[in-house]
Design an enzyme around this catalytic site. Structure first.
Site, mmCIF file in Angstrom:
data_model
loop_
_atom_site.group_PDB
_atom_site.id
_atom_site.type_symbol
_atom_site.label_atom_id
_atom_site.label_comp_id
_atom_site.label_asym_id
_atom_site.label_seq_id
_atom_site.Cartn_x
_atom_site.Cartn_y
_atom_site.Cartn_z
ATOM 1 N N ASP A 96 42.180 38.088 29.085
ATOM 2 C CA ASP A 96 43.288 37.188 29.463
ATOM 3 C C ASP A 96 43.557 35.275 28.467
ATOM 4 O O ASP A 96 42.874 35.378 28.310
ATOM 5 C CB ASP A 96 42.528 36.886 31.061
ATOM 6 C CG ASP A 96 42.912 37.885 31.870
ATOM 7 O OD1 ASP A 96 43.081 39.090 31.894
ATOM 8 O OD2 ASP A 96 42.434 37.321 33.280
ATOM 9 N N ASP A 133 49.624 43.695 42.773
ATOM 10 C CA ASP A 133 48.461 42.595 42.515
ATOM 11 C C ASP A 133 48.995 42.438 44.802
ATOM 12 O O ASP A 133 49.852 42.186 44.392
ATOM 13 C CB ASP A 133 48.647 41.316 41.796
ATOM 14 C CG ASP A 133 48.486 41.541 40.380
ATOM 15 O OD1 ASP A 133 48.117 42.476 39.978
ATOM 16 O OD2 ASP A 133 49.105 41.135 40.337
#
Length: 246
Positions: free
Chosen positions: A8, A131
């Site tokens: 990330d 998500d």
């Protein structure tokens, strides 16, 4: 099944968030390229990249790092975060040459745009990141909770022609408590989508559980960075078991 290590990106660094909270981050490296190269040396074939700045702001902020990783490794890269228009998609797929892009917010808000991309680039290069927070789809870097029930959304994606989804239970992400396998089992039962498990992986038993359930892939992030998983060992095991990601 493919084991996909994750990096990330935020402000040029490799970080991890806790439950998607931008105020609860851990910086693991100031050189994401070195991490990617290490993953490759351990036997990784794919790399999962997320531009956290892009996800939050809607515009790419870590482009040069992605370009360096693509140029200086042989990893097949999937990238998500802030990919909400055709220019950004073409930049990643055509100019930088990543293998596939992950649409999240754009897929939820602009289904016609998603259809256009599926036609233009094909099913294998367009992946949707779903998500989930408290049963509903979240967008804008997990900051916005929609009124879209996740299963209805997944079935809509299937109707549109989406093949592969990366599903994250936000409440599990970064917690090292194990993925929400009940969620993934339900999705596999209710749809024919290829499911990539994401969020909460704690150790090698989670990888084995995902493989036993014949999921398409599993993403490993914090468990590696915190020393909970020996990825080199897992890659070797996966290669012997012959779980290819097509």
């Amino acid at each position: 099944m493919e084991i996909i290590p994750a990096i990330d990106l935020q402000n040029g660094e490799a970080v991890r968030l806790y439950k998607g909270d931008y105020d609860k981050k851990t910086v693991y490296s100031k050189n994401p390229l070195e991490i990617a190269q290490k993953f490759e040396q351990m036997g990784a074939k794919y790399l999962h990249l997320v531009d956290l700045d892009g996800a939050k702001l809607g515009q790419t902020r870590n482009l040069e790092i992605v370009r360096k990783i693509k140029d200086q490794t042989n990893l097949k890269i999937e990238i998500g975060g802030g990919i909400r228009n055709l220019d950004t998609v073409s930049l990643y797929l055509e100019q930088i040459g990543v293998e596939r892009v992950i649409l999240g917010t754009a897929a939820a808000e602009k289904p016609d745009f998603l259809k256009e991309l599926l036609v233009k680039y094909g099913l294998s290069r367009i992946v949707v990141g779903v998500d989930i927070r408290e049963g509903f789809v979240s967008t804008s870097g997990w900051l916005e909770k929609t009124t879209l029930p996740y299963l209805s959304f997944l079935k809509d994606l299937e109707k549109i022609g989406v093949k592969t989804v990366i599903v994250t239970d936000i409440s599990k992400d970064g917690t090292l408590t194990g993925p929400n396998f009940e969620l993934y089992d339900e999705i596999s039962k209710e749809t024919s989508l290829d499911v990539i498990v994401s969020g909460g992986v704690k150790d090698s038993s989670d990888i084995q559980r995902a493989a036993d359930s014949d999921f398409y892939g599993i993403i490993v992030g914090k468990a590696y960075y915190e020393g909970k998983i020996n990825l080199e060992k897992e890659f070797n095991h996966a290669n012997k078991k012959n779980y290819p990601l097509s």
